[in-house]
Design a protein around this motif. Structure first.
Motif, PDB file in Angstrom:
ATOM      1  N   UNK A  64       0.822  -1.208   0.000  1.00  0.00           N
ATOM      2  CA  UNK A  64       0.000   0.000   0.000  1.00  0.00           C
ATOM      3  C   UNK A  64       0.854   1.256   0.000  1.00  0.00           C
ATOM      4  N   UNK A  65       1.885   1.259   0.853  1.00  0.00           N
ATOM      5  CA  UNK A  65       2.758   2.440   0.926  1.00  0.00           C
ATOM      6  C   UNK A  65       3.455   2.672  -0.404  1.00  0.00           C
ATOM      7  N   UNK A  66       3.920   1.579  -0.999  1.00  0.00           N
ATOM      8  CA  UNK A  66       4.698   1.704  -2.229  1.00  0.00           C
ATOM      9  C   UNK A  66       3.834   2.163  -3.408  1.00  0.00           C
ATOM     10  N   UNK A  67       2.602   1.649  -3.453  1.00  0.00           N
ATOM     11  CA  UNK A  67       1.731   1.958  -4.587  1.00  0.00           C
ATOM     12  C   UNK A  67       1.105   3.344  -4.457  1.00  0.00           C
ATOM     13  N   UNK A  68       0.649   3.668  -3.263  1.00  0.00           N
ATOM     14  CA  UNK A  68      -0.166   4.883  -3.111  1.00  0.00           C
ATOM     15  C   UNK A  68       0.597   6.111  -2.625  1.00  0.00           C
ATOM     16  N   UNK A  69       1.789   5.905  -2.116  1.00  0.00           N
ATOM     17  CA  UNK A  69       2.541   7.058  -1.653  1.00  0.00           C
ATOM     18  C   UNK A  69       2.111   7.552  -0.290  1.00  0.00           C
ATOM     19  N   UNK A  70       2.575   8.739   0.100  1.00  0.00           N
ATOM     20  CA  UNK A  70       2.506   9.149   1.502  1.00  0.00           C
ATOM     21  C   UNK A  70       1.108   9.431   2.075  1.00  0.00           C
ATOM     22  N   UNK A  71       0.115   9.748   1.259  1.00  0.00           N
ATOM     23  CA  UNK A  71      -1.190  10.051   1.863  1.00  0.00           C
ATOM     24  C   UNK A  71      -2.154   8.867   1.751  1.00  0.00           C
TER      25      UNK A  71
ATOM     26  N   UNK B 212       8.322  -0.032  -8.771  1.00  0.00           N
ATOM     27  CA  UNK B 212       9.283  -0.096  -7.670  1.00  0.00           C
ATOM     28  C   UNK B 212       9.421  -1.518  -7.170  1.00  0.00           C
ATOM     29  N   UNK B 213      10.520  -1.777  -6.506  1.00  0.00           N
ATOM     30  CA  UNK B 213      10.710  -3.069  -5.840  1.00  0.00           C
ATOM     31  C   UNK B 213      11.073  -2.814  -4.394  1.00  0.00           C
ATOM     32  N   UNK B 214      10.351  -3.418  -3.482  1.00  0.00           N
ATOM     33  CA  UNK B 214      10.650  -3.224  -2.063  1.00  0.00           C
ATOM     34  C   UNK B 214      10.767  -4.571  -1.367  1.00  0.00           C
TER      35      UNK B 214
ATOM     36  N   UNK C 145       4.104  -9.749  -3.306  1.00  0.00           N
ATOM     37  CA  UNK C 145       2.973  -8.921  -3.742  1.00  0.00           C
ATOM     38  C   UNK C 145       3.351  -8.146  -4.994  1.00  0.00           C
ATOM     39  N   UNK C 146       2.470  -8.173  -5.976  1.00  0.00           N
ATOM     40  CA  UNK C 146       2.710  -7.434  -7.217  1.00  0.00           C
ATOM     41  C   UNK C 146       1.480  -6.557  -7.451  1.00  0.00           C
TER      42      UNK C 146
ATOM     43  N   UNK D  66       2.889  -2.700 -17.462  1.00  0.00           N
ATOM     44  CA  UNK D  66       4.341  -2.600 -17.578  1.00  0.00           C
ATOM     45  C   UNK D  66       4.948  -1.755 -16.460  1.00  0.00           C
ATOM     46  N   UNK D  67       4.100  -1.294 -15.556  1.00  0.00           N
ATOM     47  CA  UNK D  67       4.619  -0.535 -14.428  1.00  0.00           C
ATOM     48  C   UNK D  67       4.255  -1.301 -13.163  1.00  0.00           C
ATOM     49  N   UNK D  68       5.121  -2.212 -12.766  1.00  0.00           N
ATOM     50  CA  UNK D  68       4.789  -3.076 -11.636  1.00  0.00           C
ATOM     51  C   UNK D  68       5.434  -2.581 -10.350  1.00  0.00           C
ATOM     52  N   UNK D  69       4.647  -2.660  -9.292  1.00  0.00           N
ATOM     53  CA  UNK D  69       5.182  -2.392  -7.960  1.00  0.00           C
ATOM     54  C   UNK D  69       5.277  -3.748  -7.264  1.00  0.00           C
TER      55      UNK D  69
END
Lengths: 410, 411
Positions: free
Chosen positions: B146-153, B227-229, B241-242, B396-399
């Motif tokens: 969730x943090x990686x996909x949606x960002x800070x808010x 991104x990859x975390x 999780x993808x 093509x834009x995978x988190x």
């Protein structure tokens, strides 16, 4: 509301149907009266593995076809295994109930294909790994191993890498022949359907089934006392369970259910006096009932340094309830909440299916919502007090602890 | 089953939706207050969840226990949930007690006491839950995804963080809730065995005294970096999780996405289960799901496997995500549609589910929609629609997130 239709087929299969004609759907299932406690030590986990394998192919259908047929019916389907039963079920729009019965019946005669056995073993080993990563599951695993040490109830439902790894298809076939006879099974359905047509369908689909050994003759396992603990460094919290002997499922003692709800859940003593005092965010109590034995459990999950406080707080609540008994309002509020819950169940075929299956299996007969409500309504303060005297929840019992600390010390 | 849906303004500004379900034995009242995680000041993450925990612990007239006893006196239940963009309160009861439940919920929302002691307990328990989250591999995976996909808010987690929680106190809780709990910020849905005029009157009495206020909606900027975390944890399984962009609930191709998701992960015959679990035996858990903050959509795929099989599982998941646009069959399409349509007669037929559907429709579309209307959209989806959807929304834009002993490629 509904009345039940009960029937026994020539092959020994018992059928129990609960029509709920105001609903557009129906849930049905086969209950096999078998589980981990019916396994030999070297086949530990076979009941659960067999439950997986029942989806993996019959003489007529491949696993792909079985899964596709479920999905073509729009079914909500699954299966589960416990120490005492294995249940397969599907919940469908009413017009799809007949093909759902056909499919479930066909699966009860799985071909247990060798190739699928080998693939599915890997899935089961993944499931075991998943539960080993869970603190709650690790706690339950240790509890069931130690509470009934030396009895068949100590066997783990999933089995272990050591028992599942070397398990052979032949052992599963042997277990299956012993346990999956129609005399050891129930068929249950709940929802909107034509009862005569359902019985006829089940009869036709199960006509050729051979009987097995069935039954279960074991002395009632006796609960052990003392301390069981396991230190597992990867967990951050300590999980603890304080256990006491309690009535069995067959005892059908509704007083203990009321006791659990006074201690645990919304507006309960543990909620206010343990959780809302900031001692830990997750604590409660429940009645774990096997067919012929039972355990009353007080539990908490907490930061390790709080384990002593949590244990003390749980003991304090148990002692207080035992000494003073519940208040009139506490017993009444449980009744009020059960009344609402049962009304909700009357609109939920899946919940009814599971309840009817349990009642028929353990008590030998189904129980209507009205009868269940009546039973709870009859409980008085004095009854709960008497139950606390008969089944004390104070004293040593068995303390189960899993977490990063070697707790309690010594 | 065709049932009439009522939609109107009540008490001047509250959006009110109701659907009677004759023959059912209970009733549910659900209300949404705009706010939730997105409304938290950046230095007070966790505030919305503390409000959830403290909201029903006392009013100007009753202590926490008196309030709980008042619900129990009629066998009614109330629960509060914190969401990204609002709080949801749910009350369920026997039909004859629904108005009592509404009155009590009104008292909770209009006159919360938020005593300092209660707020401090809620903060202390939230801190403990935060440390407990470390024992939930799936919970950690979801938080990081969730943090990686949606960002800070939008990507906030309800448990906040330690530093922020230390700043939360009763004064901040009171001020924040009072600012947001206005009639304009509320939507209510009622379903089950209900008498609409009577309930409307209860709502007016219970909530009419609140200020009208205005609907405060945070501006949400879509955020979707590839991104990859990774979170390193001593675990037996690695959680994978993808995520990739999907469409919003109000998008014309939302029904197509639902069916596409059914093909991927609707039942045991769906692609992920069949390929990753049944054929290869790589996992016990594998699945796909989607979620829609207002105006946005994201699709997630998840699985868990032992570290030595992680690379193979990841490759297989990627192959299945890519293969969707290549070889979709009519049979798969039909099965996926059947699953969604049938659900409306099985698990979808509950008083609580129906109230929830009304709320969700209103949240995204501004209006309630008949169940049948949505099912017709599902029935109309074709193989070509899904191909078109996949073409318009390239994956093509995978988190990617993993939780386990080692990051992908290093196991």
């Amino acid at each position: 509301m509904a009345s039940f239709i009960e029937h026994k087929l020539e092959n020994g299969l018992r059928i129990c149907l609960e029509p709920l004609s105001h609903l557009p759907s129906a849930a049905c299932g086969f209950v096999v009266l078998t589980g981990a406690r019916d396994e030999r030590p070297e086949e530990e986990g076979v009941s659960h593995f067999l439950e997986h394998m029942s989806f993996k192919g019959t003489t007529r259908s491949s696993w792909e076809r079985i899964n596709q047929r479920f999905d073509e019916l729009g079914s909500k389907y699954n299966a589960f295994t416990s120490h005492e039963r294995t249940m397969y079920y599907g919940w469908v729009p009413s017009e799809n109930l007949m093909p759902q019965i056909d499919l479930l019946a066909e699966m009860m005669r799985s071909a247990l294909p060798q190739e699928e056995f080998d693939t599915e073993k890997k899935v089961v080993l993944e499931e075991i790994a998943m539960y080993r990563d869970s603190l709650e599951s690790s706690m339950f695993d240790l509890a069931s191993k130690e509470l009934f040490a030396g009895s068949p109830l100590a066997l783990s439902v999933l089995g272990t890498e050591e028992t599942i790894g070397p398990l052979k298809r032949e052992q599963m076939v042997d277990y299956y022949r012993r346990r999956y006879g129609p005399e050891n099974m129930l068929f249950v359905a709940s929802g909107r359907f034509d009862s005569d047509a359902v019985i006829a369908q089940v009869r036709e689909q199960t006509a050729g089934w051979e009987r097995g050994e069935g039954g279960r003759s074991q002395p009632a396992p006796k609960m052990q006392t003392g301390i069981a603990k396991q230190q597992i460094g990867k967990f951050k919290q300590q999980a603890l369970m304080l256990c006491y002997p309690a009535p069995s499922g067959e005892d059908d003692d509704v007083r203990v259910g009321v006791m659990a709800r006074i201690l645990s859940g919304a507006n309960s003593r543990i909620f206010w006096e343990v959780m809302q005092r900031g001692i830990c965010p997750d604590a409660g109590a429940f009645h774990l009932d096997y067919n012929d034995t039972g355990v009353f459990v007080l539990y908490g999950l907490c930061e390790p340094e709080r384990a002593d406080s949590v244990l003390a707080a749980l003991r304090e609540q148990a002692e207080k309830l035992s000494a003073d008994g519940p208040t009139e309002f506490e017993v009444q509020r449980v009744k009020n909440s059960v009344r609402t819950q049962l009304a909700r169940d009357g609109d939920a075929p899946m919940r009814r299916l599971l309840q009817v299956a349990t009642d028929v299996e353990i008590l030998g007969a189904p129980r209507s919502l009205e009868a269940a409500l009546e039973q709870v309504e009859a409980v008085q303060v004095a009854d709960v007090r008497a139950a606390l005297e008969e089944f004390p929840i104070t004293g040593d019992g068995m303390l189960v602890s899993v977490g990063p600390e070697d707790w309690p010390a010594g | 089953m065709q049932r009439e849906i009522t939609q109107q303004k009540v008490a001047g500004a509250i959006d009110f939706l109701a659907e009677p379900m004759p023959g059912f034995h209970t009733a549910t009242f659900m209300m949404r207050i705009e706010g939730g995680l997105c409304s938290e000041p950046a230095d007070q993450l966790g505030l919305a969840y503390v409000i959830e925990q403290a909201l029903d612990k006392g009013t100007a007239r009753r202590s926490a226990r008196e309030l709980a006893d008042a619900f129990d006196a009629v066998g009614a239940q109330m629960a509060v949930y914190t969401g990204r963009q609002g709080w949801v309160l749910v009350g369920s009861s026997l039909p004859e007690h629904l108005t009592t439940a509404i009155e009590l919920i009104g008292e909770v929302v209009c006159e919360p006491a938020f005593p300092e002691e209660v707020v401090q307990t809620a903060v202390a328990l939230t801190l403990q839950e935060l440390s407990g989250l470390e024992d939930s591999p799936r919970g950690l995976l979801r938080r990081k995804m969730t943090q990686q996909v949606y960002g800070p808010i939008l990507g906030r987690h309800m448990l906040g963080d330690e530093e922020s929680l230390a700043r939360v106190d009763a004064a901040r809780v009171r001020e924040h809730f009072a600012r947001l709990a206005t009639r304009s910020a509320m939507t209510m849905a009622v379903a089950g065995k209900i008498d609409i005029p009577q309930i409307r009157e209860s709502v007016e009495q219970a909530f009419g005294a609140l200020p009208e206020g205005e609907r405060i909606r945070e501006e949400i900027t879509p955020h979707f970096p590839a991104a990859k975390g990774h979170i390193t944890k001593d675990l037996e399984q690695t959680q994978i999780g993808i995520s990739f962009p999907g469409v919003g609930y109000a998008d014309p191709s939302f029904a197509t996405e639902q069916v596409m998701l059914g093909v991927l992960s609707g039942g045991m015959s769906a692609r992920l289960f069949a390929e990753v679990r049944e054929k290869l035996g790589l996992v016990y858990w594998v699945g796909a799901w989607h979620e829609q903050p207002r105006g946005l959509g994201v699709v997630h795929v998840g699985a868990a496997t032992k570290p030595e099989r992680c690379a193979k599982t990841y490759e297989t998941l990627l192959r299945e995500i890519a293969r969707l646009s290549e070889d979709l069959t009519e049979e798969e399409l039909e099965r996926a549609k059947t699953g969604i349509v049938a659900e409306s007669t099985t698990s979808g037929v509950s008083v609580q589910q129906r109230a929830n559907d009304l709320m969700v429709d209103h949240f995204h579309l501004g209006r309630a929609v008949r169940a049948e209307e949505k099912l017709d959209e599902i029935r109309r989806v074709t193989v070509d629609d899904i191909r078109g959807y996949l073409k318009e929304h390239p994956r093509d834009s995978l988190s990617v997130v993993t939780v386990g002993p080692a990051p992908l490629g290093e196991d």
